[in-house]
Enzyme design. Structure first.
Site, PDB file in Angstrom:
ATOM      1  N   SER A  90       3.147   1.643  12.576  1.00  0.00           N
ATOM      2  CA  SER A  90       2.199   1.212  11.558  1.00  0.00           C
ATOM      3  C   SER A  90       2.772  -0.008  10.849  1.00  0.00           C
ATOM      4  O   SER A  90       3.837  -0.516  11.222  1.00  0.00           O
ATOM      5  CB  SER A  90       1.934   2.344  10.567  1.00  0.00           C
ATOM      6  N   LYS A 124      -6.841  -8.656   9.922  1.00  0.00           N
ATOM      7  CA  LYS A 124      -6.614  -7.219  10.098  1.00  0.00           C
ATOM      8  C   LYS A 124      -7.965  -6.568  10.343  1.00  0.00           C
ATOM      9  O   LYS A 124      -8.756  -6.371   9.430  1.00  0.00           O
ATOM     10  CB  LYS A 124      -5.939  -6.606   8.877  1.00  0.00           C
ATOM     11  N   LYS A 298       3.075 -12.177  10.063  1.00  0.00           N
ATOM     12  CA  LYS A 298       4.202 -11.838  10.926  1.00  0.00           C
ATOM     13  C   LYS A 298       5.179 -13.008  11.009  1.00  0.00           C
ATOM     14  O   LYS A 298       4.772 -14.173  11.001  1.00  0.00           O
ATOM     15  CB  LYS A 298       3.709 -11.508  12.343  1.00  0.00           C
TER      16      LYS A 298
END
Length: 683
Positions: A90, A124, A298
């Site tokens: 996750s 997302k 990221k």
């Protein structure tokens, strides 16, 4: 102020959980056995989400026979289990730009106090995470994330998604696991609801639940009719691919092979630029043809990702910035405190039921004393409720303009409601209160139920109601007593005939072969769940070595931080816990795990696939599969023409037996299985 005992709080949760379980089982029966669904998939999903949330909030009320731990109805063959070759982890969340900045600072420290940019910003998606495995460019398997380690085999359904290629383009590697999100576009969702409305049928609540329900259809043609979509956002296991230096290159590589990659992905230089991207996407989130609930940031460099590593549940090189979820207002009836199986005292809100984020909410978390004080919510307030992460209900704060005059602040209770009224203590640096009474009956049952749960010792038949009965009758006082139950005395109780007693005895006996990591989970140590337990078991290989290790030695294990290390060290410093461990040792439980030094078994099954089905006399399912893997074989969940043998225990899966008969795959008993492990040959 209403000072409600923990028994009352627990009773409220227990009643709701049992009602949900009964309702879901009835819907499963109608759907899977009678093929006459009584509710739309989205409503079933909402019921399951609520049940899982309550079982997570009140772990002492969880039970191994709960429908939340299974997929499908009585046949139990809708989806096979798939063990991910690499965990599907996750993401940690950020809800403010301060959270994002703090993550950036942590990441910078992890790579030598230098800026962590460039960064990749991705949308997302509000969908369902899956992993699609390609071998030599051919789609061979697709699985849901599940618990991160084990998911559900949804290969047939994923093949119906137009965005997912059945074969990759030129240059495909030997093995490529593509990680991504299945979602339903807003246009498809609207059209589906319009059609249902025109037909006079119930409509669905939101695209996310509808996509999840559609992917889990037992008939792939039904999944195909839902016109689901897919975006890839990363990889799992890879063999034979060219060297890739960055996440952006990885996405470009996936696109070159024919995998769909979202065009809104951006590479930015630093956190400031990432913040601007997030602000833009939040402002224009409704301009997109699909729903999103945030932005994932990221670290782009693969080398830096490896240097940063991960915690037991999430990579340190990525974070999800969550947009504010849907919010509603309702009345706060009461604030109660539950005592978990590890003694943690958690306040929760009892609400006037309100529909928010796709389901009706009646309880919501308040986390801890500090959160209650910071939010200044009081019983009788009108409060703002939201779904944190669009799943777990949370009280945001009060509507002060509507607060009744003279409403008193809520005060955290000073003592546990156990008979000894043990003080609820809070250690320095810890936000939570705990009851440290080692014989607290409220914790006792929860710990035993947790010990018997599927993620721990997997003792079927030792659920909530039986644990309560056994504790009340004096059969069990702690987890060590599970292995010394007086079965002759048990037969004197109403409802415990020979069959029931023998089944329970067999389940308890089989649990002795569970892997060390499962036993470690069952010990109920704070901060230790599945991944951390596996890491410790693999690193030390023996429970005694773990028990006698220093905090520094424990913290040195990858994925085990200082907080978890301190918790483990403190647990085994307690003589009460060590006495329980000695009970388990005397009962003959497995205290060892394979290590590099003892895994040199002869590879008799290299390249061969074996299916285990049913209950074996001397192996748990996990132990049997581990025995196959330790000898180089594959323990698969479904029978195919490539299956070497199907190992049959008691009550095997009917579909596996039928498939083996159709394909002429040998079916063997435990003795023949042992011969197969030793020699690699069927007899």
């Amino acid at each position: 102020m209403s000072d409600v005992t923990e028994d009352h709080a627990r009773a409220i949760a227990a009643v709701r959980i049992e009602a949900l379980r009964g309702e879901i089982r009835e819907h499963n029966r109608r759907y899977y056995e009678e093929d006459e669904p009584s509710i739309p998939d989205s409503e079933w999903d909402a019921l399951m989400v609520e049940l899982r949330s309550l079982e997570t909030e009140y772990r002492e009320l969880d039970a191994p026979d709960s429908p939340s731990h299974s997929v499908g109805g009585t046949p139990g063959v809708q989806f096979a289990a798939v063990v991910h070759s690499l965990p599907m982890m996750s993401l940690d969340n950020a809800f403010t730009f301060a959270d994002l900045e703090a993550w950036g600072q942590r990441a910078a420290r992890g790579v030598g106090a230098v800026p962590v940019g460039p960064l990749v910003c991705e949308l997302k998606f509000d969908g369902l995470a899956i992993s699609i495995r390609y071998e030599k460019g051919r789609l061979v398997r697709a699985a849901t994330r599940g618990n991160g380690r084990v998911g559900e085999d949804v290969t047939a359904n994923v093949r119906t998604i137009a965005d997912v290629p059945h074969r990759l383009g030129k240059g495909a590697p030997a093995v490529l696991e593509v990680r991504g999100e299945v979602y339903m576009s807003l246009a498809v969702f609207t059209a589906l609801n319009d059609a249902l409305r025109a037909a006079g049928e119930r409509t669905y609540v939101n695209p996310r639940n509808t996509a999840a329900g559609s992917l889990r259809q037992k008939d792939p043609t039904m999944t195909a009719s839902r016109n689901l979509s897919f975006f890839s956002y990363g990889v799992g296991e890879v063999q034979g691919a060219p060297p890739l230096q960055s996440h952006a290159e990885t996405l470009e590589y996936l696109g070159s092979l024919g995998m769909p990659v979202n065009p809104e992905m951006r590479v930015v230089e630093d956190l400031t630029a990432a913040g601007k991207y997030i602000e833009h996407r939040e402002e224009h989130r409704h301009d997109l043809p699909y729903e999103i609930d945030g932005v994932v940031v990221k670290v782009d460099s693969i080398e830096r990702q490896r240097a940063l590593g991960s915690t037991s549940h999430a990579p340190k090189w990525a974070i999800a910035f969550k947009f504010p979820p849907e919010e509603r207002t309702t009345r706060l009836r009461d604030i109660q405190v539950s005592i978990g199986g590890k003694g943690k005292a958690t306040p929760f809100a009892v609400l006037e039921p309100v529909f928010v984020g796709g389901s009706t909410v009646g309880v919501a978390t308040l986390h801890n004393e500090d959160q209650v004080k910071a939010k200044d919510v009081r019983p009788g307030d009108t409060v703002i409720v939201r779904k944190a992460g669009d799943v777990i209900p949370e009280v945001v704060g009060p509507v002060l303009a509507e607060r009744p005059k003279g409403l008193a602040p809520w005060v955290f209770p000073s003592h546990c409601s156990c008979p000894e009224h043990y003080p609820l203590t809070r250690e320095a640096g810890d936000a939570a209160h705990y009851c440290r009474n080692p014989v607290c009956p409220i914790q006792k049952a929860g710990w035993i139920e947790h010990f018997a749960s599927r993620e721990a010792m997997d003792i079927e038949g030792l659920g909530e109601s039986r644990v309560q009965l056994f504790v009340e009758q004096g059969f069990i006082n702690d987890i060590g007593d599970v292995y010394s139950i007086d079965f002759d005395r048990l037969r004197t109780l109403e409802g415990f005939g020979d069959l029931s007693v023998n089944n329970l005895r067999a389940a308890i006996e089989n649990s002795k072969t569970r892997p060390l990591s499962a036993l470690f989970v069952g010990l109920n140590i704070r901060h230790v769940r599945g991944v951390a337990a596996e890491a410790l078991a693999a690193a030390f290989g023996d429970l005694d070595r773990i028990m006698n290790s220093s905090e520094e030695q424990l913290a040195a294990v990858n994925g085990i931080g200082p907080i978890t290390a301190h918790s483990v060290y403190e647990y085994f410093a307690d003589e009460h816990h060590r006495a329980i461990v000695e009970k388990l040792r005397a009962a003959g439980l497995n205290f060892s795990a394979p290590t590099d030094a003892n895994t040199l078994l002869e590879q008799t099954l290299t390249g061969k696939s074996v299916v285990i089905t049913g209950t074996l006399p001397n192996y748990s399912r996990e132990a049997a599969e581990a025995a196959v893997k330790a000898r180089g074989g594959k323990a698969t969940g479904s029978v195919s023409k490539n299956t070497l043998a199907v190992v049959l225990g008691d009550s095997p899966g009917a579909n596996k037996v039928t498939k083996a008969e159709q394909l002429g795959v040998p079916m063997i008993d435990e003795d023949a299985f042992n011969h197969l492990l030793d020699t690699g040959e069927l007899r």
